[in-house]
Design an enzyme around this catalytic site. Structure first.
Site, mmCIF file in Angstrom:
data_model
loop_
_atom_site.group_PDB
_atom_site.id
_atom_site.type_symbol
_atom_site.label_atom_id
_atom_site.label_comp_id
_atom_site.label_asym_id
_atom_site.label_seq_id
_atom_site.Cartn_x
_atom_site.Cartn_y
_atom_site.Cartn_z
ATOM 1 N N CYS A 53 56.595 -18.205 32.202
ATOM 2 C CA CYS A 53 56.869 -17.217 31.146
ATOM 3 C C CYS A 53 55.771 -17.149 30.092
ATOM 4 O O CYS A 53 55.735 -16.209 29.296
ATOM 5 C CB CYS A 53 58.215 -17.500 30.491
ATOM 6 S SG CYS A 53 59.557 -17.368 31.666
ATOM 7 N N HIS A 103 58.365 -13.002 24.408
ATOM 8 C CA HIS A 103 58.863 -13.190 25.767
ATOM 9 C C HIS A 103 60.380 -12.985 25.769
ATOM 10 O O HIS A 103 61.067 -13.338 24.820
ATOM 11 C CB HIS A 103 58.499 -14.588 26.273
ATOM 12 C CG HIS A 103 59.165 -14.904 27.562
ATOM 13 N ND1 HIS A 103 59.014 -14.094 28.662
ATOM 14 C CD2 HIS A 103 60.026 -15.891 27.921
ATOM 15 C CE1 HIS A 103 59.747 -14.592 29.644
ATOM 16 N NE2 HIS A 103 60.367 -15.666 29.219
ATOM 17 N N ASN A 159 64.997 -11.298 32.385
ATOM 18 C CA ASN A 159 63.760 -12.059 32.176
ATOM 19 C C ASN A 159 62.825 -11.813 33.364
ATOM 20 O O ASN A 159 63.122 -12.242 34.477
ATOM 21 C CB ASN A 159 64.098 -13.550 32.049
ATOM 22 C CG ASN A 159 62.866 -14.419 31.829
ATOM 23 O OD1 ASN A 159 61.737 -13.933 31.855
ATOM 24 N ND2 ASN A 159 63.097 -15.708 31.618
#
Ligand code: ACO
Length: 354
Positions: free
Chosen positions: A113, A281, A311
């Site tokens: 990420c 993020h 995500n």
């Protein structure tokens, strides 16, 4: 003084819409729980057989075009993904061939990420040192391949059957529900370009890592600790699937993202009020709301896409960038902050004048 700017961007989102309600037909969960605890309302998954590379090709083409360039202008590729098409080689070389780029250097980076914030530092360093003029930076993931579902679950999600899935599949899906509900597929790319004028450019990066507790978020199997590196026993132990200690990761993410944001602003003499936009993020909306509150940022300066994409790991920030710039929300010279946290554990922030 040469600085790097983001000169163009592109995105590609796959077509299969998976709602929270659909997931609730294959595991013990609910739309309410997923929305409240993570912020995800729906995610998009690929059709079976579409790979991360395939998703990233149109995104990369669009980024090159929107920068006013052609593939032959690109002189370096940085490809961030935790879901590559192959164990080796990485997706960078595959993209180079697919786009017909010159035989330029292609880096594959594995910071999950944090992939975009790490990749931007790498691209910026090459541009500023004169080693590259036009860097194609890609963040792309196909997480649906990491969903540990059996065939009955996939058939139910596809609407091919409307009968309950077998109990053992239901139980296994439920055991992994804290991971399964969070992730989506997606790809985005930017072109990082040399700029010799005034008032624009990447200003600073703050990236870090601590591998002490790497196994709070990892895939235990299919590595060189095993000989052979993959076998039936490993599959029987389900070690090919991601494992996550959600509470630990949540706590680390809030701490490290907040620290990275505060430190990079402080050392550049920037107040949160000076920022035009903050791109965080998208792992959990609550993590980002915590950071937003700590920095005292109004809603108008923070954008989200977790509600519609889940995500998408290395793709979250470039997806936000692409959407914001197409909507006219990023003007040349605007101060933009990016912040991320990912498996590793790794984290980082970039500060730039767009
Ligand atoms: N549906 C319903 N209930 C659930 C679900 C679900 N999908 N998932 C967990 N629960 C249950 C748990 O079983 C637990 O039940 P119990 O109290 O009966 O034991 C309860 O909800 C609370 O569990 P927690 O784990 O404490 O839930 P939390 O509020 O922390 O949310 C979550 C879990 C969403 C995973 C959160 O911890 C999180 O977002 N963590 C961070 C994820 C992240 O940032 N990942 C990093 C990026 S990924 C990368 O780098 C690849």
């Amino acid at each position: 003084m040469t600085r790097a700017v983001i000169a163009g961007s592109g995105a590609h989102i796959p077509p299969i819409r998976i709602t929270n309600g659909m997931l609730a037909t294959i595991m013990e969960t609910s739309d309410e729980w997923i929305r409240e605890r993570s912020g995800v309302e729906v995610r998009q998954w690929v059709e079976r057989g579409t790979s991360t590379l395939a998703l990233s090709i149109p995104a990369a083409r669009q980024a090159i075009e929107s920068a006013g360039l052609t593939p032959s202008d690109i002189d370096m590729v940085v490809y961030a993904t935790m879901t590559p098409d192959y164990y080796m080689p990485g997706n960078g070389c595959l993209l180079q061939a697919a786009l017909g780029l010159r035989s330029v250097p292609c880096f594959d980076i594995r910071q999950q990420c944090s992939g975009f914030v790490y990749g931007l530092q790498l691209a910026d360093a090459h541009v500023r040192s004169g080693l590259a003029k036009h860097v194609l930076l890609v963040g792309a993931e196909v997480h649906s391949a990491f969903m540990p579902f059996g065939e009955a679950s996939w058939a139910r999600l596809a609407g091919a059957v409307d009968t309950p899935i077998p109990q053992h599949e239901w139980d296994f899906n439920t055991q992994n529900r804290h991971l399964e509900v969070l992730f989506g597929d997606g790809a985005a790319a930017v072109v990082v370009q040399a700029f010799d004028g005034e008032g624009r450019g990447v200003l600073d990066h703050l990236i870090g890592a601590d591998g002490t507790d790497f196994n709070r978020l990892y895939i235990p199997g299919a590595g060189t600790r095993n000989r052979p590196y993959i076998d039936q026993a490993l599959l029987d132990r389900n070690e090919q699937w991601p494992q996550m200690d959600g509470r630990y990761v949540f706590k680390m993410a809030t701490t490290k993202m907040a620290e990275a944001a505060q430190q990079i602003l402080a050392r550049n003499g920037v107040r949160p009020d000076d920022l035009s936009l903050v791109l965080m993020h998208q792992a959990n909306r609550r993590i980002n709301e915590y950071v937003q509150k700590l920095l005292g940022l109004p809603d108008s300066k923070v954008i989200h896409n977790i509600q519609k994409y889940g995500n998408t790991t290395a793709a979250t920030i470039p997806l936000l960038w692409d959407e914001a710039s197409r909507a006219g929300r990023i003007a040349p010279g605007d101060l933009v902050l990016t912040v991320a946290f990912g498996a590793g554990m790794s984290w980082g922030a970039n500060l730039m004048r767009a």
